[in-house]
Structures are given as structure tokens and as C-alpha cells.
Design a protein around this motif. Structure first.
Motif, PDB file in Angstrom:
ATOM      1  N   PRO A  36      12.448  10.239   5.588  1.00 57.71           N
ATOM      2  CA  PRO A  36      11.815   9.231   6.442  1.00 57.71           C
ATOM      3  C   PRO A  36      10.365   9.619   6.719  1.00 57.71           C
ATOM      4  CG  PRO A  36      13.412  10.520   7.701  1.00 57.71           C
ATOM      5  CD  PRO A  36      13.488  10.980   6.287  1.00 57.71           C
ATOM      6  N   GLY A  68      15.067  10.272  12.221  1.00 58.74           N
ATOM      7  CA  GLY A  68      15.920  10.642  11.093  1.00 58.74           C
ATOM      8  C   GLY A  68      15.415  11.812  10.281  1.00 58.74           C
ATOM      9  N   GLU A  69      14.247  12.347  10.642  1.00 59.05           N
ATOM     10  CA  GLU A  69      13.727  13.521   9.917  1.00 59.05           C
ATOM     11  C   GLU A  69      14.620  14.716  10.226  1.00 59.05           C
ATOM     12  OE1 GLU A  69       9.676  16.136   9.386  1.00 59.05           O
ATOM     13  OE2 GLU A  69      10.087  15.248  11.311  1.00 59.05           O
TER      14      GLU A  69
END
Length: 71
Positions: A36, A68-69
Motif C-alpha cells: 500500500p 495496511g502497511e
């Protein structure tokens, strides 16, 4: 008088035109394309926020990461 002093803006992976797929190693392109990323406007919005704060507010650091990393 020190106005809107920010010591550091630290963006995470950001999708910009600086990534040149023809010159980057394939492994990097594959990894970068699968994660992401922030958009350049996300970083610009953070800078505008810093500049829009009143003179009595001092922003020390801003760390931006895309949702979402993996940590």
C-alpha cells in the motif's frame, strides 16, 4: 519569531513519478507495486496542515503511513 516550525515530515511509501520502473531493479518494482502507498497529495496535505496552524502551535514531527502497511 519562529512560525509553524516542523522538524520532520516522514512519509511512508508514496506513489510518485520519481519511481522509474525502467531503471529500477525488477525485485524493487515488484515489492513496491505490491505494498500500500500514500499518494503525493497525502503528503502535500500534511505540509499544508503544518503551514495552516496558528503561530502559537509548533508541530514537531509528522509520520505518515498508508493504511495496511506492514510494520
Amino acid at each position: 519569531m519562529l512560525l509553524n516550525s516542523c522538524k520532520c515530515v516522514s512519509p511512508g511509501p508514496t506513489d510518485t513519478e520519481f519511481i522509474n520502473a525502467e531503471e529500477a531493479p525488477k525485485e524493487f518494482v515488484d515489492l513496491f507495486s505490491s505494498m500500500p502507498k500514500l499518494e503525493a497529495d497525502d503528503v502535500a496535505d500534511a505540509v499544508l496542515y503544518i503551514l495552516s496552524t496558528p503561530p502559537h502551535v509548533q508541530v514537531q514531527d509528522i509520520m505518515l503511513r498508508p493504511l495496511g502497511e506492514p510494520v
